[in-house]
Design a protein around this motif. Sequence first.
Motif, PDB file in Angstrom:
ATOM      1  N   TYR A   1       0.777  -1.391  -0.212  1.00 56.34           N
ATOM      2  CA  TYR A   1      -0.190  -0.002   0.103  1.00 56.34           C
ATOM      3  C   TYR A   1       1.032   1.187   0.117  1.00 56.34           C
ATOM      4  CZ  TYR A   1      -3.897  -2.988   0.627  1.00 56.34           C
ATOM      5  OH  TYR A   1      -4.665  -4.324   0.412  1.00 56.34           O
ATOM      6  N   TYR A   2       1.997   1.145   0.593  1.00 56.39           N
ATOM      7  CA  TYR A   2       2.921   2.364   0.314  1.00 56.39           C
ATOM      8  C   TYR A   2       3.614   2.342  -0.657  1.00 56.39           C
ATOM      9  CZ  TYR A   2       1.297   3.698   5.157  1.00 56.39           C
ATOM     10  OH  TYR A   2       0.668   3.939   6.457  1.00 56.39           O
ATOM     11  N   LEU A   3       4.350   1.514  -1.338  1.00 62.51           N
ATOM     12  CA  LEU A   3       5.156   1.229  -2.136  1.00 62.51           C
ATOM     13  C   LEU A   3       4.550   0.976  -3.203  1.00 62.51           C
ATOM     14  CD1 LEU A   3       8.339  -0.566  -0.592  1.00 62.51           C
ATOM     15  CD2 LEU A   3       7.786   1.872  -0.815  1.00 62.51           C
ATOM     16  N   GLY A   4       3.123   0.383  -3.637  1.00 64.49           N
ATOM     17  CA  GLY A   4       2.468   0.199  -4.452  1.00 64.49           C
ATOM     18  C   GLY A   4       2.535  -1.095  -5.446  1.00 64.49           C
ATOM     19  N   MET A   5       3.520  -2.034  -4.720  1.00 66.76           N
ATOM     20  CA  MET A   5       4.012  -3.295  -5.317  1.00 66.76           C
ATOM     21  C   MET A   5       2.633  -4.321  -5.373  1.00 66.76           C
ATOM     22  SD  MET A   5       7.542  -3.920  -3.425  1.00 66.76           S
ATOM     23  CE  MET A   5       7.784  -5.446  -4.433  1.00 66.76           C
ATOM     24  N   THR A   6       2.602  -5.094  -6.249  1.00 65.50           N
ATOM     25  CA  THR A   6       1.436  -6.012  -6.320  1.00 65.50           C
ATOM     26  C   THR A   6       1.940  -7.191  -5.450  1.00 65.50           C
ATOM     27  OG1 THR A   6       2.416  -7.352  -8.316  1.00 65.50           O
ATOM     28  CG2 THR A   6       1.275  -5.346  -8.805  1.00 65.50           C
ATOM     29  N   VAL A   7       0.902  -8.029  -5.167  1.00 70.46           N
ATOM     30  CA  VAL A   7       1.163  -9.340  -4.387  1.00 70.46           C
ATOM     31  C   VAL A   7       2.301 -10.091  -4.978  1.00 70.46           C
ATOM     32  CG1 VAL A   7      -0.155 -11.239  -3.717  1.00 70.46           C
ATOM     33  CG2 VAL A   7      -1.359  -9.207  -3.219  1.00 70.46           C
ATOM     34  N   ASN A   8       2.114 -10.258  -6.384  1.00 69.22           N
ATOM     35  CA  ASN A   8       3.111 -11.057  -7.126  1.00 69.22           C
ATOM     36  C   ASN A   8       4.454 -10.600  -7.079  1.00 69.22           C
ATOM     37  OD1 ASN A   8       0.969 -13.159  -7.624  1.00 69.22           O
ATOM     38  ND2 ASN A   8       0.559 -11.971  -9.874  1.00 69.22           N
ATOM     39  N   GLU A   9       4.441  -9.379  -7.039  1.00 68.90           N
ATOM     40  CA  GLU A   9       5.928  -8.677  -6.958  1.00 68.90           C
ATOM     41  C   GLU A   9       6.433  -9.016  -5.643  1.00 68.90           C
ATOM     42  OE1 GLU A   9       5.442  -4.958 -10.110  1.00 68.90           O
ATOM     43  OE2 GLU A   9       5.096  -4.717  -7.849  1.00 68.90           O
ATOM     44  N   ILE A  10       5.892  -8.735  -4.546  1.00 73.93           N
ATOM     45  CA  ILE A  10       6.076  -8.772  -3.097  1.00 73.93           C
ATOM     46  C   ILE A  10       6.464 -10.289  -2.946  1.00 73.93           C
ATOM     47  CG2 ILE A  10       5.530  -8.768  -0.614  1.00 73.93           C
ATOM     48  CD1 ILE A  10       3.483  -6.638  -1.531  1.00 73.93           C
ATOM     49  N   ALA A  11       5.754 -11.521  -3.637  1.00 75.11           N
ATOM     50  CA  ALA A  11       6.066 -12.787  -3.606  1.00 75.11           C
ATOM     51  C   ALA A  11       7.288 -13.293  -4.076  1.00 75.11           C
ATOM     52  CB  ALA A  11       4.929 -13.714  -3.914  1.00 75.11           C
ATOM     53  N   GLU A  12       7.502 -12.338  -5.177  1.00 73.68           N
ATOM     54  CA  GLU A  12       9.042 -12.740  -6.146  1.00 73.68           C
ATOM     55  C   GLU A  12       9.984 -12.524  -5.361  1.00 73.68           C
ATOM     56  OE1 GLU A  12      10.687 -11.313 -10.007  1.00 73.68           O
ATOM     57  OE2 GLU A  12       8.475 -11.765 -10.137  1.00 73.68           O
TER      58      GLU A  12
ATOM     59  N   GLU B   1      10.141 -11.957  -2.037  1.00 71.00           N
ATOM     60  CA  GLU B   1      10.621 -12.928  -0.728  1.00 71.00           C
ATOM     61  C   GLU B   1      10.890 -14.236  -1.063  1.00 71.00           C
ATOM     62  OE1 GLU B   1       7.145 -12.142   1.950  1.00 71.00           O
ATOM     63  OE2 GLU B   1       7.698  -9.981   2.109  1.00 71.00           O
ATOM     64  N   GLY B   2      10.310 -14.540  -2.376  1.00 69.18           N
ATOM     65  CA  GLY B   2      10.777 -15.760  -2.741  1.00 69.18           C
ATOM     66  C   GLY B   2       9.728 -16.934  -2.115  1.00 69.18           C
ATOM     67  N   VAL B   3       8.321 -16.443  -1.904  1.00 68.56           N
ATOM     68  CA  VAL B   3       7.357 -17.329  -1.345  1.00 68.56           C
ATOM     69  C   VAL B   3       6.183 -17.314  -2.403  1.00 68.56           C
ATOM     70  CG1 VAL B   3       8.068 -16.734   1.031  1.00 68.56           C
ATOM     71  CG2 VAL B   3       6.246 -15.380  -0.209  1.00 68.56           C
ATOM     72  N   ASP B   4       5.205 -18.309  -2.116  1.00 66.87           N
ATOM     73  CA  ASP B   4       4.095 -18.231  -3.005  1.00 66.87           C
ATOM     74  C   ASP B   4       3.086 -17.072  -2.689  1.00 66.87           C
ATOM     75  OD1 ASP B   4       0.882 -19.802  -3.064  1.00 66.87           O
ATOM     76  OD2 ASP B   4       2.492 -20.118  -4.604  1.00 66.87           O
ATOM     77  N   PRO B   5       2.557 -16.405  -3.704  1.00 65.71           N
ATOM     78  CA  PRO B   5       1.741 -15.209  -3.635  1.00 65.71           C
ATOM     79  C   PRO B   5       0.426 -15.275  -2.643  1.00 65.71           C
ATOM     80  CG  PRO B   5       2.010 -15.529  -5.937  1.00 65.71           C
ATOM     81  CD  PRO B   5       2.699 -16.812  -5.054  1.00 65.71           C
ATOM     82  N   SER B   6      -0.065 -16.659  -2.626  1.00 66.06           N
ATOM     83  CA  SER B   6      -1.348 -16.771  -1.624  1.00 66.06           C
ATOM     84  C   SER B   6      -0.455 -16.625  -0.161  1.00 66.06           C
ATOM     85  CB  SER B   6      -1.635 -18.209  -1.740  1.00 66.06           C
ATOM     86  OG  SER B   6      -0.756 -19.231  -1.472  1.00 66.06           O
TER      87      SER B   6
END
Length: 137
Positions: free
Chosen positions: A102-113, A115-120
Amino acid sequence: MKKINLRELYPDVYTTDFFVDVTEEVMETIRAAERAETAYEQKMYRYKVQYSLDCENGIENAVLLKPQTPEMVLEEKQFQEQVYAAVMKLPEKQAKRIYARYYLGMTVNEIAEVEGVDPSRVRDSIRRGLKQLVKYF
């Protein structure tokens, strides 16, 4: 000192006349707010039909969006600080993920990528964090 009737300023709150003494400075601020409100209403009346919302020159924003008063800006800033403080009280992973989303505007998929974890997992973590934030507000 001037006397003002709060029922005229806040008709939804005060159902009967309630007079208070205010300083000239406060009275001038009230008058300025009333003038700004009148100017805004006139601008809406005057320009609402003449400009297309497809136009990219910013005129529609000036017509449709009410200019913020200094009080509104201060309240919004304080609220944003409260929300940020509440986010930082969450567990570290949730706070980082909510901040990224919400502050950096990243998508869930970008965050998961990153961090190296599953988007769910990221989605569930953000959802749980938002549920905890509701308790603060």
